[in-house]
Design a protein around this motif. Structure first.
Motif, PDB file in Angstrom:
ATOM      1  N   THR A  29      -7.007   0.060  -6.387  1.00 30.47           N
ATOM      2  CA  THR A  29      -8.417   0.440  -6.437  1.00 30.47           C
ATOM      3  C   THR A  29      -9.173  -0.161  -5.260  1.00 30.47           C
ATOM      4  OG1 THR A  29      -8.429   0.694  -8.843  1.00 30.47           O
ATOM      5  CG2 THR A  29     -10.551   0.293  -7.785  1.00 30.47           C
ATOM      6  N   TRP A  30      -9.032  -1.482  -5.056  1.00 30.65           N
ATOM      7  CA  TRP A  30      -9.750  -2.147  -3.982  1.00 30.65           C
ATOM      8  C   TRP A  30      -8.773  -2.982  -3.157  1.00 30.65           C
ATOM      9  CZ3 TRP A  30     -13.277  -7.039  -4.514  1.00 30.65           C
ATOM     10  CH2 TRP A  30     -13.871  -7.314  -3.275  1.00 30.65           C
ATOM     11  N   LEU A  31      -8.571  -2.575  -1.920  1.00 29.58           N
ATOM     12  CA  LEU A  31      -7.774  -3.366  -0.988  1.00 29.58           C
ATOM     13  C   LEU A  31      -8.742  -4.226  -0.180  1.00 29.58           C
ATOM     14  CD1 LEU A  31      -5.045  -4.055   0.383  1.00 29.58           C
ATOM     15  CD2 LEU A  31      -5.561  -2.246   2.031  1.00 29.58           C
ATOM     16  N   VAL A  32      -8.679  -5.516  -0.398  1.00 22.48           N
ATOM     17  CA  VAL A  32      -9.596  -6.429   0.267  1.00 22.48           C
ATOM     18  C   VAL A  32      -9.189  -6.609   1.731  1.00 22.48           C
ATOM     19  CG1 VAL A  32     -10.556  -8.752   0.285  1.00 22.48           C
ATOM     20  CG2 VAL A  32     -10.047  -7.631  -1.895  1.00 22.48           C
ATOM     21  N   LEU A  80      -6.393   4.372   6.542  1.00 26.10           N
ATOM     22  CA  LEU A  80      -6.067   4.151   5.133  1.00 26.10           C
ATOM     23  C   LEU A  80      -6.655   5.221   4.222  1.00 26.10           C
ATOM     24  CD1 LEU A  80      -6.549   0.284   5.120  1.00 26.10           C
ATOM     25  CD2 LEU A  80      -4.382   1.525   4.995  1.00 26.10           C
ATOM     26  N   GLN A  81      -7.432   6.135   4.803  1.00 22.63           N
ATOM     27  CA  GLN A  81      -8.024   7.245   4.046  1.00 22.63           C
ATOM     28  C   GLN A  81      -8.770   6.769   2.803  1.00 22.63           C
ATOM     29  OE1 GLN A  81      -8.242  10.881   4.739  1.00 22.63           O
ATOM     30  NE2 GLN A  81      -8.218   9.603   6.597  1.00 22.63           N
ATOM     31  N   ALA A  82      -9.621   5.770   3.046  1.00 23.64           N
ATOM     32  CA  ALA A  82     -10.436   5.211   1.970  1.00 23.64           C
ATOM     33  C   ALA A  82     -11.745   4.723   2.560  1.00 23.64           C
ATOM     34  CB  ALA A  82      -9.705   4.055   1.290  1.00 23.64           C
ATOM     35  N   PRO A  83     -12.859   4.858   1.839  1.00 20.37           N
ATOM     36  CA  PRO A  83     -14.139   4.366   2.343  1.00 20.37           C
ATOM     37  C   PRO A  83     -14.168   2.844   2.399  1.00 20.37           C
ATOM     38  CG  PRO A  83     -14.365   5.088   0.077  1.00 20.37           C
ATOM     39  CD  PRO A  83     -12.984   5.485   0.515  1.00 20.37           C
ATOM     40  N   PHE A  84     -15.128   2.302   3.141  1.00 25.47           N
ATOM     41  CA  PHE A  84     -15.245   0.865   3.343  1.00 25.47           C
ATOM     42  C   PHE A  84     -16.367   0.332   2.458  1.00 25.47           C
ATOM     43  CE2 PHE A  84     -15.752  -3.177   5.394  1.00 25.47           C
ATOM     44  CZ  PHE A  84     -14.546  -3.428   6.044  1.00 25.47           C
ATOM     45  N   ILE A 133       0.822  -1.211   0.000  1.00 25.58           N
ATOM     46  CA  ILE A 133       0.000   0.000   0.000  1.00 25.58           C
ATOM     47  C   ILE A 133       0.854   1.258   0.000  1.00 25.58           C
ATOM     48  CG2 ILE A 133      -1.909  -1.193   1.132  1.00 25.58           C
ATOM     49  CD1 ILE A 133      -1.236   0.253   3.709  1.00 25.58           C
ATOM     50  N   GLU A 134       2.104   1.122   0.424  1.00 25.99           N
ATOM     51  CA  GLU A 134       3.027   2.260   0.344  1.00 25.99           C
ATOM     52  C   GLU A 134       3.638   2.394  -1.050  1.00 25.99           C
ATOM     53  OE1 GLU A 134       4.964   3.007   4.649  1.00 25.99           O
ATOM     54  OE2 GLU A 134       5.605   1.132   3.719  1.00 25.99           O
ATOM     55  N   ARG A 135       3.618   1.311  -1.812  1.00 23.78           N
ATOM     56  CA  ARG A 135       4.356   1.260  -3.084  1.00 23.78           C
ATOM     57  C   ARG A 135       3.488   1.474  -4.306  1.00 23.78           C
ATOM     58  NH1 ARG A 135       7.484  -4.272  -5.014  1.00 23.78           N
ATOM     59  NH2 ARG A 135       7.961  -3.631  -7.150  1.00 23.78           N
ATOM     60  N   LYS A 189       2.816   5.458   4.791  1.00 26.76           N
ATOM     61  CA  LYS A 189       2.214   6.453   3.916  1.00 26.76           C
ATOM     62  C   LYS A 189       1.551   5.745   2.746  1.00 26.76           C
ATOM     63  CE  LYS A 189       3.178  10.761   1.420  1.00 26.76           C
ATOM     64  NZ  LYS A 189       4.229  11.742   1.033  1.00 26.76           N
ATOM     65  N   VAL A 190       0.248   5.927   2.626  1.00 27.98           N
ATOM     66  CA  VAL A 190      -0.518   5.240   1.593  1.00 27.98           C
ATOM     67  C   VAL A 190      -0.261   5.886   0.239  1.00 27.98           C
ATOM     68  CG1 VAL A 190      -2.824   4.615   0.804  1.00 27.98           C
ATOM     69  CG2 VAL A 190      -2.304   4.605   3.241  1.00 27.98           C
ATOM     70  N   LYS A 191       0.047   5.058  -0.748  1.00 29.82           N
ATOM     71  CA  LYS A 191       0.260   5.555  -2.113  1.00 29.82           C
ATOM     72  C   LYS A 191      -1.053   6.021  -2.735  1.00 29.82           C
ATOM     73  CE  LYS A 191       2.860   5.787  -5.965  1.00 29.82           C
ATOM     74  NZ  LYS A 191       4.099   6.565  -6.104  1.00 29.82           N
ATOM     75  N   GLY A 192      -2.117   5.292  -2.429  1.00 25.96           N
ATOM     76  CA  GLY A 192      -3.425   5.663  -2.972  1.00 25.96           C
ATOM     77  C   GLY A 192      -4.348   4.455  -3.020  1.00 25.96           C
ATOM     78  N   ILE A 193      -5.451   4.500  -2.259  1.00 27.83           N
ATOM     79  CA  ILE A 193      -6.437   3.423  -2.243  1.00 27.83           C
ATOM     80  C   ILE A 193      -7.809   4.036  -2.466  1.00 27.83           C
ATOM     81  CG2 ILE A 193      -7.443   1.526  -0.916  1.00 27.83           C
ATOM     82  CD1 ILE A 193      -4.902   1.457   0.771  1.00 27.83           C
TER      83      ILE A 193
END
Length: 512
Positions: A256-259, A304-308, A250-252, A278-282
């Motif tokens: 789109t979808w992290l299960v 993770l700054q991403a919705p569930f 997740i840093e690298r 540091k999250v690259k982008g989820i």
């Protein structure tokens, strides 16, 4: 003019419209041959290389005299070869049966005998287990390392045969809470439709990344790994839950979808809290929000700054019927109402198949292109579950006035008490508002007066929880006929579970 000549062009059009997984993969491989398709540890394969490797596997199948429709069983951990075999089966016209090696010997024997494979591909670390099952009707192909030696004598070119999209591609085994697993047959058509729905739901970019860490014998990694490969993205193979590797990824890479699944969210949150990252982008995280403590959902989305993903689907349906909504970042949700998935015809029906009114619970009756093709060699179940030409999921939902959907329970868990229908989840949800209670399981008990009555088994975090407190909690929120007639405290390790962790309610009923 001969009127029959008018029909030939129509036949040609119908033929041209019949896409299958193999053809679509070969097309994207030709379009992006040098893009990375698979990453497995230190191994990387471009689309050109993955195309060639799957061709070698297809030629290995030919060398073993397999014919279209034959089954190839696979008993492997997550690895690049799993995807190679799926694509090779798609190219050859075979059906790949994904064996769940975590099952008991009896269950695994049944899963294998059910589909009668001509060939079993097994990892070197699982040969002893497979040998112990005593399955002698299928030839074994043992793999280890990178399979270069195994495949070196097979051509990396293969001519695709004609194949109907309704042909079976995968058999994934459902882990029922009673009886032995059933084999759900998933066609080329269903995989393609699931890929398209996935793309629409998540607005996936061309060069998407998908981390396939959940077992390949379940739908998540298989469905969405193949969906990624059909779009030209990259699949990262992890053999199970490896939190340090997940954090590294997740840093690298952008994902789109992290299960994230029930049972691991809390641990993953704790690990994230214990180290800088540091999250690259989820874009979105999670799955099956109903089964995850709500405070863990809030913590995970914040970190993770991403919705569930507020998902509701099944092996038989893919992400349909209700995976259209997300839980916003940082929120501990009060409600888990779901949005209907696009491109599926969802109806809620009573036992006679009539649609129920808004606000009333009804069984999910579904039709749409993501549906599976029935249970392998199980005509009685297929007749029941596909009655009226629609698939009946066995799950009960309730549609709200705003169109959203609330999960109620499984039909088979319903308790009929004095003419009233009681769904265990209604009682369980109320009891679990007491944070001292970890697990609540409501089952039926035969009763001379009412027919059936609810009994609850509780696993508590705090031994101070009393029966009187639970009764008072239920009385404050439930109708009198829904009140549990017996409360039993139990340790978590005493709960009977299947190999996939599902609580086996029928065994609890035997304890009453």
């Amino acid at each position: 003019m001969d009127i029959n000549s008018c029909y030939q062009p129509l036949d040609l059009v119908r033929s041209a419209a019949k896409a299958n997984v193999a053809g679509l993969f070969c097309s994207i491989a030709a379009a992006v041959p040098d893009r990375i398709a698979l990453c497995d540890g230190n191994r990387q394969y471009s689309y050109r290389q993955l195309d060639a490797r799957s061709n070698q596997w297809a030629n290995l199948f030919a060398g073993n005299a397999l014919v279209q429709g034959d089954r190839v069983a696979v008993m492997l951990g997550n690895c690049a070869e799993y995807f190679e075999l799926e694509l090779a089966a798609a190219k050859y016209g075979l059906i790949l049966a994904a064996l769940n090696w975590r099952l008991s010997d009896e269950e695994l024997q049944n899963c294998t005998n059910l589909v009668q494979p001509k060939l079993i591909v097994v990892g070197v670390d699982m040969v002893e287990r497979l040998t112990g099952l005593g399955i002698t009707s299928a030839k074994q192909v043992v793999i280890s390392d990178d399979c270069i030696e195994l495949l070196k004598d097979y051509s990396n070119s293969f001519t695709l045969p004609a194949l109907d999209p309704e042909a079976g591609l995968l058999i994934l085994y459902t882990s029922g809470t009673t009886g032995l697993p059933k084999g759900a047959l998933v066609s080329h058509r269903a995989i393609i439709a699931r890929s398209m729905v996935f793309h629409v739901l998540f607005a996936t970019p061309d060069e998407d990344n998908f981390v396939a860490w959940t077992p390949m014998y379940h739908m998540v990694s298989t469905d969405h790994g193949l969906a990624t490969l059909l779009r030209g993205g990259t699949v990262w193979c992890l053999d199970g839950y490896q939190p340090d590797r997940l954090i590294e990824l997740i840093e690298r890479i952008k994902i789109t979808w992290l299960v994230l699944v029930p049972g691991m969210v809390g641990d993953f949150v704790a690990r994230l809290q214990a180290r800088p990252f540091k999250v690259k982008g989820i874009k979105v995280i999670g799955a099956m929000a109903d089964l995850i403590p709500r405070e863990e959902i809030g913590a995970a989305t914040t970190l993770l700054q991403a919705p569930f993903l507020n998902s509701f689907g099944a092996t038989e349906t893919g992400l349909a019927p209700a995976t259209g909504g997300n839980i916003v970042i940082g929120v501990v949700p009060d409600s888990l109402s779901k949005a209907q998935t696009p491109f599926c015809d969802l109806r809620l029906v009573d036992p006679e198949g009539r649609e129920v009114a808004v606000g009333q619970p009804g069984e999910v009756s579904l039709s749409g292109p993501t549906l599976f093709s029935g249970y392998w060699n199980n005509d009685d179940t297929n007749r029941q579950d596909f009655r009226g030409g629609r698939f009946h999921m066995g799950d009960v939902l309730r549609r709200n006035i705003d169109g959203s959907l609330d999960y109620v329970d499984r039909v088979k868990y319903m308790i009929k008490s004095g003419g009233e229908n009681i769904y265990p989840a209604e009682i369980e949800t109320v009891i679990l508002t007491d944070t001292r209670i970890e697990t609540a399981v409501v089952v039926r008990k035969v009763d001379a007066k009412w027919g059936e009555v609810p009994v609850v088994f509780l696993v508590c975090r705090d031994e101070t929880v009393s029966e009187a407190e639970v009764v008072a909690l239920c009385r404050s929120s439930l109708a009198s006929y829904k009140m549990p007639k017996q409360i039993r405290f139990i340790k978590d390790e005493e709960l009977p579970r299947s190999t996939t962790g599902k609580i086996q309610r029928h065994l609890l009923e035997k304890l009453i």
